[in-house]
Design a protein around this motif. Sequence first.
Motif, mmCIF file in Angstrom:
data_model
loop_
_atom_site.group_PDB
_atom_site.id
_atom_site.type_symbol
_atom_site.label_atom_id
_atom_site.label_comp_id
_atom_site.label_asym_id
_atom_site.label_seq_id
_atom_site.Cartn_x
_atom_site.Cartn_y
_atom_site.Cartn_z
ATOM 1 N N PHE A 69 0.824 -1.209 0.000
ATOM 2 C CA PHE A 69 0.000 0.000 0.000
ATOM 3 C C PHE A 69 0.859 1.260 0.000
ATOM 4 O O PHE A 69 0.403 2.321 -0.432
ATOM 5 N N ASN A 70 2.101 1.159 0.480
ATOM 6 C CA ASN A 70 2.977 2.328 0.458
ATOM 7 C C ASN A 70 3.222 2.817 -0.956
ATOM 8 O O ASN A 70 3.451 4.011 -1.183
ATOM 9 N N GLU A 71 3.162 1.914 -1.923
ATOM 10 C CA GLU A 71 3.384 2.282 -3.313
ATOM 11 C C GLU A 71 2.169 2.953 -3.937
ATOM 12 O O GLU A 71 2.257 3.489 -5.052
ATOM 13 N N ALA A 82 -8.572 3.223 4.164
ATOM 14 C CA ALA A 82 -8.427 4.383 5.040
ATOM 15 C C ALA A 82 -7.281 4.183 6.027
ATOM 16 O O ALA A 82 -6.456 5.085 6.252
ATOM 17 N N THR A 83 -7.197 2.994 6.613
ATOM 18 C CA THR A 83 -6.144 2.711 7.586
ATOM 19 C C THR A 83 -4.765 2.756 6.932
ATOM 20 O O THR A 83 -3.824 3.336 7.481
ATOM 21 N N LYS A 84 -4.638 2.138 5.761
ATOM 22 C CA LYS A 84 -3.343 2.116 5.081
ATOM 23 C C LYS A 84 -2.895 3.505 4.655
ATOM 24 O O LYS A 84 -1.690 3.768 4.546
ATOM 25 N N MET A 85 -3.849 4.412 4.413
ATOM 26 C CA MET A 85 -3.507 5.786 4.048
ATOM 27 C C MET A 85 -3.403 6.698 5.267
ATOM 28 O O MET A 85 -3.141 7.890 5.134
ATOM 29 N N GLY A 86 -3.623 6.145 6.481
ATOM 30 C CA GLY A 86 -3.525 6.927 7.704
ATOM 31 C C GLY A 86 -4.621 7.948 7.860
ATOM 32 O O GLY A 86 -4.414 9.019 8.445
ATOM 33 N N PHE A 115 -5.508 -2.062 -10.373
ATOM 34 C CA PHE A 115 -6.519 -1.652 -11.359
ATOM 35 C C PHE A 115 -6.978 -0.221 -11.116
ATOM 36 O O PHE A 115 -7.337 0.487 -12.064
ATOM 37 N N ILE A 116 -6.970 0.229 -9.860
ATOM 38 C CA ILE A 116 -7.352 1.609 -9.561
ATOM 39 C C ILE A 116 -6.271 2.575 -10.017
ATOM 40 O O ILE A 116 -6.547 3.656 -10.550
ATOM 41 N N CYS A 117 -5.014 2.198 -9.854
ATOM 42 C CA CYS A 117 -3.899 3.127 -10.044
ATOM 43 C C CYS A 117 -3.370 3.186 -11.468
ATOM 44 O O CYS A 117 -2.615 4.088 -11.808
ATOM 45 N N SER A 118 -3.717 2.226 -12.306
ATOM 46 C CA SER A 118 -3.153 2.235 -13.657
ATOM 47 C C SER A 118 -3.836 3.295 -14.521
ATOM 48 O O SER A 118 -5.023 3.562 -14.358
#
Length: 547
Positions: free
Chosen positions: A339-341, A367-371, A544-547
């Motif tokens: 998720f950091n990427e 939400a948690t992974k993005m803080g 798929f969201i980020c491409s």
Amino acid sequence: MIITTDTGGKFHPKPRLELVAKNKTELSKDSAYFGLPFNKTWPRSDFHDKGFEQKLEDWRVYFPELMTSLNKFNQREQNTDFTLNTFNNSRVVIVDKRTKYKTGDILNARIDAYDWKENKSSFGGDYFVARLIYGNNTLYPDGIAGIVTDHRNGTYSIRVPLLIPGEARLEVKLMIPLEGIAELIRCTSLRKYLGTQYHAELQTNETTECNVDFTFTNLTADEICDYSNPRNQEPWFCVKPPSGKCPKIVQEIFKEFKRSEFDLSNEICNEPLLKQLGCNQTIQSPGLNITVSSGIEEPTRPLPLCKTSLNGMKQLKPNGYFINGTWKSRFCKNNLKSFNETRACFKNKEIYFLGDSTSRQYYYLFATKMGLLSKEPPYEQGYWHEPKTTGSGSIRFYYRAHGQPLQNKGPPHTKPYMSDVLDEIAPGQQQVVIVFNLGLHIIYYEPSLFIHRMRGIRDAIIRLNQRRPNVRFIYRSQRVLNTSYGKNNGWLAYRYNVLTREVFKNVKNFFYFDVWEMSVVWPLNEFHPKQPYLEQEGIYLCNFICS
């Protein structure tokens, strides 16, 4: 309400969009309620007043081979004198077994299904899953799903590409035999969830029973209050309370597995029978261990990046596998591994997670992974399905539950229909991603309800595509479900997967996010996946969201 069956039509009513403006509430995007058009009101429809006719599609037309097997099964010579555990005698063999295999080879195996008299089954239609797993990790092993082909004569072939070197074992599980599928079809043939009740607490302090349909009772139209959604014609009815009025619903309550007071039938699913049939059982056969040495490695051809535009592309089966505890796609490059990427890719995006508590898991995971801290309405009751919003700067996530029936207590405005939420998304420049799922709360209803709901969502997607080009829709498939909460429902989830693909076929900007084979390799024993599995799905989804 008049109900007819439409076996070939693509009927769905046009929404009454004028009702959006009439009942619309302007809310800030920071509000947990943003995007809920009926925040303050719960309108009564005019289904009864105008003699509403709802055409219900026959789901069976999408399962022609299964219907052939069921017809043969129903025409067989009836014999009630048998011992259950029908498929204890079934066995699995590896075809052309070798002493050594190499990566790049194909493992071929065969299932021979036998009945309680040790006669070869001749109908087909049984629901098997297979996986080739490595190592001793029983929860999260490396491995790959096998593709099971039903030859409709009691024989099933299994094909597994060998992609990982090491010691491996083929496992085959009978999820449910044809007899069990016939029982599930029988007991989900009415537009009600068998053995359950929904109650409404009304503004007059009265309590009454509700459901999507009361045609299974002797109640007349004059004895029913119509609380259906007038825009998308989603049905919701309640028994008229003693006051004889139809006041506003304040609270809706699910009476778990309590029979309707007005149900005159004795229609229930025969759960003891389903358990006795050998459902969710591993076929115990010797000689299923193999050794795979290094050989040709995948891919032998360049793969495209994982992106939603790949929808409709013919995918390899199985579409991926677990190696070193990480999911690797076989039809696209899922390069993101953490998720950091993903943090940079979420900027300037609004991401909606719509659906049941499994969609809510996605919302909290992201939400948690993005803080980020979720903003939620300050209800004392703490409804899990209440609307949720979180964001920082140009990143924004939303969660919205789906409409009734939803098996959780709460006021109506906490249960918006997905089509209403989609219709509230206004034209704009920011990228929008809709991630949604539907099915578990209506899995024991007659499937026409599911088809009707999904066609309404499809039409809302088409409308949103027309007013906003920079939006993408990702449907997360159903997962393989083992016996859970005392129910045998894995095949019912599979049925909804097939129907979903049919409903959204050829819809622009729609992507079917298929996680079925992930859950074959890492089996789920409950509806809510544990964190290791959930994170693998989430990271894969980010590709798929980020491409």
